[in-house]
Design a protein around this motif. Structure first.
Motif, short mmCIF file in Angstrom:
data_model
loop_
_atom_site.label_atom_id
_atom_site.label_comp_id
_atom_site.label_asym_id
_atom_site.label_seq_id
_atom_site.Cartn_x
_atom_site.Cartn_y
_atom_site.Cartn_z
N CYS A 174 -4.68 -2.46 -6.35
CA CYS A 174 -4.75 -1.38 -5.37
C CYS A 174 -3.38 -1.04 -4.80
CB CYS A 174 -5.70 -1.75 -4.25
SG CYS A 174 -7.38 -2.17 -4.83
N SER A 175 -3.11 0.24 -4.66
CA SER A 175 -1.82 0.73 -4.21
C SER A 175 -1.56 0.42 -2.74
CB SER A 175 -1.73 2.24 -4.43
OG SER A 175 -0.54 2.77 -3.86
N THR A 176 -0.31 0.10 -2.46
CA THR A 176 0.15 -0.06 -1.07
C THR A 176 0.96 1.14 -0.61
OG1 THR A 176 2.12 -1.27 -1.80
CG2 THR A 176 0.16 -2.57 -1.26
N GLY A 177 1.00 2.19 -1.44
CA GLY A 177 1.76 3.39 -1.12
C GLY A 177 2.98 3.52 -2.01
N ASN A 178 3.17 4.69 -2.56
CA ASN A 178 4.30 4.92 -3.46
C ASN A 178 5.62 4.61 -2.77
OD1 ASN A 178 2.59 5.73 -5.50
ND2 ASN A 178 2.81 7.93 -5.07
N PHE A 217 -9.82 0.14 0.37
CA PHE A 217 -8.77 -0.88 0.39
C PHE A 217 -7.88 -0.72 1.62
CE2 PHE A 217 -4.39 -2.20 -0.91
CZ PHE A 217 -4.63 -3.56 -1.05
N ASN A 218 -7.37 0.47 1.86
CA ASN A 218 -6.48 0.75 2.98
C ASN A 218 -7.32 1.02 4.22
OD1 ASN A 218 -4.69 1.81 4.87
ND2 ASN A 218 -3.48 2.90 3.34
N VAL A 219 -7.26 0.10 5.20
CA VAL A 219 -8.10 0.26 6.39
C VAL A 219 -7.29 0.50 7.66
CG1 VAL A 219 -9.96 -1.12 5.41
CG2 VAL A 219 -8.21 -2.24 6.78
N GLY A 220 -5.98 0.53 7.58
CA GLY A 220 -5.19 0.81 8.78
C GLY A 220 -3.76 0.34 8.63
N SER A 221 -3.00 0.46 9.71
CA SER A 221 -1.60 0.03 9.70
C SER A 221 -1.16 -0.29 11.12
CB SER A 221 -0.70 1.10 9.09
OG SER A 221 -0.73 2.29 9.88
N ILE A 222 -0.05 -1.00 11.23
CA ILE A 222 0.53 -1.36 12.52
C ILE A 222 1.98 -0.90 12.51
CG2 ILE A 222 1.09 -3.25 14.10
CD1 ILE A 222 -1.14 -4.87 12.73
#
Length: 438
Positions: A174-178, A217-222
């Motif tokens: 799963c990608s973590t962002g390009n 997969f991506n549920v948020g960020s800090i």
């Protein structure tokens, strides 16, 4: 005591009594198969399940505590703790947690990436790199909850989840962002983990248990921009979770000045219940750096290696007191070690090992005494490239030796630094990162 507190306590001990009856029946019943210890309930991750951790599990089961209070108690990752899971936890108390049995090794020549394994029991069985075991050529590995997580870093930008019970089959990628360049993953529970992104100012929150389609997969960020240096990026790197707090290190190197340190390294303290920054720790040196391992926890403290400026002996290793969030100062410096610090492993109050680099870029493995602040032995010298040193519960050190002529895993006794292997164990590609699976 209030009526609510009394009710909660009655429910707690009611469940505890019920669990005791069920467990006793399972353990002594003639038709009951032996329970295999799997370290269910090891809340603190120290390899031992204790009675107070069983109580924490019971509190979760009756709703008096959140599941994140002990993610290890939720063996199936469904967000609850059942009687069966309490039984498994008690089995871990009675039988002990399983010891390390397998070394997982990320392999790369920086063009092709793969992985292999080495059994810890002798005779050692080697499963080398193969085309069926593909990972990025710049990857590190972490293990949690019966899974191996591959952090596919530069120009790959994803987390690859492997299942050891299915011959390390890939469950998801799963990608973590390009362009994010993930550096570490810290798993809190079956459904929540954190990923550092070296090129960004935001720490990613993910669900590591999603399916192959990566939906959810991506549920948020800090937002961690407050820790940035002059280039606007904090260079978030390694992590660990201790008692519900996430610790995130920042290299704080200035990419506008050849990636030289822009100031003292820092560590953010994040409450995993609220996903908010609740503290910060300023380190004694610059550039907290470890190419392959997460932040090291030893006897309740963080042990942090700080490389400083490469080519200058200005770094060292220090402990961080987690009760006060203060750095204790270097207990051994790069000048005392004799070179740039690349990696280290603590063994005891009077013994540790470190990989250091000389000005000619050759690497050495040295033993040192943290109490007397002195190198006590040069275990291996003049190697081309040593990338990782890790200790297991068999009293062994596994060293990733990437020397071009004969790369492989070398094994040493931790007690005295004597080499066990007669030659590096060949896994077909040079080893880069090592972790131990139970």
């Amino acid at each position: 005591m209030s009526g609510h507190e009394q009710s909660g306590r009655d429910r707690l001990w009611g469940w505890a009594g019920l669990s005791h009856v069920l467990i006793a029946g399972l353990l002594v019943g003639s038709a009951t198969a032996a329970l295999a210890a799997d370290c269910t309930g090891d809340c603190d991750g120290n390899g031992v399940v204790q009675v107070d951790e069983i109580v924490r599990g019971v509190r979760i089961a009756i709703g008096d505590a959140p599941v994140d209070d002990c993610a290890a108690m939720d063996a199936n990752g469904n967000g609850e703790v059942s009687v069966d899971e309490l039984v498994r936890a008690v089995a871990s108390v009675l039988d002990g947690c399983p010891s390390d049995r397998l070394a997982f090794v990320a392999l790369t020549d920086f063009q092709t990436g793969s992985f292999g394994t080495v059994t810890l029991d002798t005779p050692r069985t080697i499963t080398p790199a193969s085309p069926q075991r593909t990972i990025n050529s710049d990857s590190v590995a972490r293990a949690a909850g019966g899974r191996v997580y591959i952090v596919n870093r530069f120009q790959a930008d994803n987390i690859q989840t492997l299942d050891p019970s299915q011959n390390f089959a890939t469950l998801s990628q799963c990608s973590t962002g390009n362009g994010s360049n993930p550096h570490d993953i810290a798993v809190l529970s079956a459904t929540k983990a954190y990923v550092t992104r070296y090129e960004l100012t935001t720490l990613l929150i993910v669900n590591p248990s999603v399916g192959a389609d990566c939906a959810g997969f991506n549920v948020g960020s800090i937002d961690l921009a407050q820790f940035a240096d002059a280039d606007g990026i904090p260079e978030m790197d390694q992590m660990t979770i201790v008692n519900g707090k996430l610790y995130v290190s920042f290299q704080r190197v200035n990419r506008n000045n050849s990636f030289n340190p822009a100031g003292l390294g820092m560590i953010a303290v994040i409450d995993t219940a609220t996903d908010t920054v609740v503290g910060e720790i300023t380190l004694s040196g610059e550039n907290p750096f470890s190419d392959t391992k997460g932040l090291v926890v030893d006897n309740g403290a963080l042990v942090v290696g700080e490389a400083g400026n490469l080519g200058v002996n200005d770094g060292g290793i220090e402990r961080v007191d987690l009760s006060t969030n203060t750095a204790g100062g270097f207990f051994i410096t790069e000048a005392q070690l004799g070179g740039d610090l690349n990696d280290f492993v603590p063994v005891s109050d009077h013994l540790g090992y470190a990989i250091i680099a000389a000005p000619d870029f050759s690497n050495s493995l040295v033993a040192f005494d943290p109490t007397t602040h002195a190198v006590t032995q040069t275990v291996l010298s003049g190697s081309g490239f040593l990338s990782d040193i890790e200790g297991n519960d068999h009293g062994e050190l596994f060293l990733a030796d990437r020397t071009t002529t004969k790369p492989g895993i070398r094994i040493f006794r931790a007690s005295d630094g004597s080499e066990i292997t007669s030659a590096p164990l060949d896994l077909r590609l040079p080893p880069f990162d090592i972790l131990f699976l139970k």
